[in-house]
Scaffold this active site. Structure first.
Site, PDB file in Angstrom:
ATOM      1  N   TYR A 240       1.585  26.287 -12.384  1.00 46.95           N
ATOM      2  CA  TYR A 240       2.534  27.070 -11.063  1.00 46.95           C
ATOM      3  C   TYR A 240       3.774  27.248 -11.890  1.00 46.95           C
ATOM      4  O   TYR A 240       4.112  28.475 -10.867  1.00 46.95           O
ATOM      5  CB  TYR A 240       2.678  25.341  -9.751  1.00 46.95           C
ATOM      6  CG  TYR A 240       3.095  26.508  -8.588  1.00 46.95           C
ATOM      7  CD1 TYR A 240       2.877  27.046  -7.746  1.00 46.95           C
ATOM      8  CD2 TYR A 240       4.206  26.206  -8.501  1.00 46.95           C
ATOM      9  CE1 TYR A 240       3.110  27.683  -6.876  1.00 46.95           C
ATOM     10  CE2 TYR A 240       4.805  26.465  -7.460  1.00 46.95           C
ATOM     11  CZ  TYR A 240       4.888  27.052  -6.164  1.00 46.95           C
ATOM     12  OH  TYR A 240       5.724  27.677  -5.375  1.00 46.95           O
TER      13      TYR A 240
ATOM     14  N   GLU B  44       3.772  25.661   1.835  1.00 47.39           N
ATOM     15  CA  GLU B  44       4.723  24.558   1.904  1.00 47.39           C
ATOM     16  C   GLU B  44       5.544  23.528   2.768  1.00 47.39           C
ATOM     17  O   GLU B  44       5.648  22.993   3.050  1.00 47.39           O
ATOM     18  CB  GLU B  44       6.505  26.257   2.064  1.00 47.39           C
ATOM     19  CG  GLU B  44       6.182  26.568   0.281  1.00 47.39           C
ATOM     20  CD  GLU B  44       6.406  25.745   0.033  1.00 47.39           C
ATOM     21  OE1 GLU B  44       7.821  24.741  -0.470  1.00 47.39           O
ATOM     22  OE2 GLU B  44       6.277  25.979  -1.592  1.00 47.39           O
TER      23      GLU B  44
ATOM     24  N   TRP C  48       5.143  17.425  -4.084  1.00 47.10           N
ATOM     25  CA  TRP C  48       4.270  19.371  -4.327  1.00 47.10           C
ATOM     26  C   TRP C  48       2.937  18.786  -5.000  1.00 47.10           C
ATOM     27  O   TRP C  48       2.166  19.705  -4.843  1.00 47.10           O
ATOM     28  CB  TRP C  48       5.078  20.380  -4.834  1.00 47.10           C
ATOM     29  CG  TRP C  48       4.588  21.325  -5.368  1.00 47.10           C
ATOM     30  CD1 TRP C  48       4.714  22.560  -6.701  1.00 47.10           C
ATOM     31  CD2 TRP C  48       3.956  22.237  -4.354  1.00 47.10           C
ATOM     32  NE1 TRP C  48       4.241  23.789  -6.029  1.00 47.10           N
ATOM     33  CE2 TRP C  48       4.464  23.226  -4.693  1.00 47.10           C
ATOM     34  CE3 TRP C  48       4.076  22.216  -2.876  1.00 47.10           C
ATOM     35  CZ2 TRP C  48       4.328  25.041  -4.525  1.00 47.10           C
ATOM     36  CZ3 TRP C  48       3.671  23.673  -2.404  1.00 47.10           C
ATOM     37  CH2 TRP C  48       3.352  24.655  -2.413  1.00 47.10           C
TER      38      TRP C  48
END
Length: 181
Positions: A17, A39, A47
């Site tokens: 990512y 998000e 995350w």
């Protein structure tokens, strides 16, 4: 972001990512919608939790095809809330479905979600936050900031000495095309 640039490379989830997505411009509406929903789902969690569940999110939300998610009704909402592979938070699930409908309206009015974002760029983060709060559900300052950084609308995803930053700069994301005030 310095910690992310130090710790993400070589990590099985953060690495790909960080190196290939975070901070690069995103052109497709479904991918923009995916980033927004991821998000939103990260709020209050790490995350890493979201990245580990990303494949399950894609499956559960029909690959984030906006028109499909916008059409979800009570049965799909319950299916999502019963899916242990994703984050089963009713407010987040409801926001995803609602926001898909909002994106459909933005597409009808502006041609695409990306065109709507482009029409509002550049502006300071505080103005983006007000715009997102008026437009979408479950979009506070941190969610908006991360969404815009992750999709290339705001700078700051990587340190200047991070090797990925040079690739991002070479790709000329929106934050480089028109300086933010």
């Amino acid at each position: 972001m310095s910690d992310y640039c130090d710790h993400a490379p070589q990590h099985p989830y953060h690495g790909p990512y960080h190196d290939g997505e975070y901070g690069f411009a995103v052109a497709g509406d479904d991918e923009l919608f995916e980033r927004l929903i991821l998000e939103i789902n990260q709020a209050g969690l790490s995350w890493l939790t979201v990245l580990k569940k990303r494949a399950a999110f894609r499956a559960a939300f029909d690959e984030f095809r906006i028109e499909r998610v916008a059409a979800y009704g009570a049965a799909e909402r319950e299916r999502l809330l019963d899916d242990a592979g994703i984050i089963r938070n009713r407010l987040k699930v409801d926001a995803a479905i609602h926001n898909a409908g909002v994106v459909r309206t933005l597409q009808a009015d502006h041609g695409s979600f990306k065109a709507w974002l482009d029409a509002h760029h550049p502006q300071p983060l505080a103005d983006w936050v007000r715009l997102f709060k008026r437009t979408f559900r479950f979009t506070g300052p941190e969610i908006v900031n991360e969404f815009l950084m992750s999709t290339g609308y705001l700078p700051g995803a990587h340190r200047d000495d991070c090797p990925v930053q040079a690739r991002i700069r070479a790709s000329r994301p929106p934050w480089m095309q028109m300086p933010c005030p």
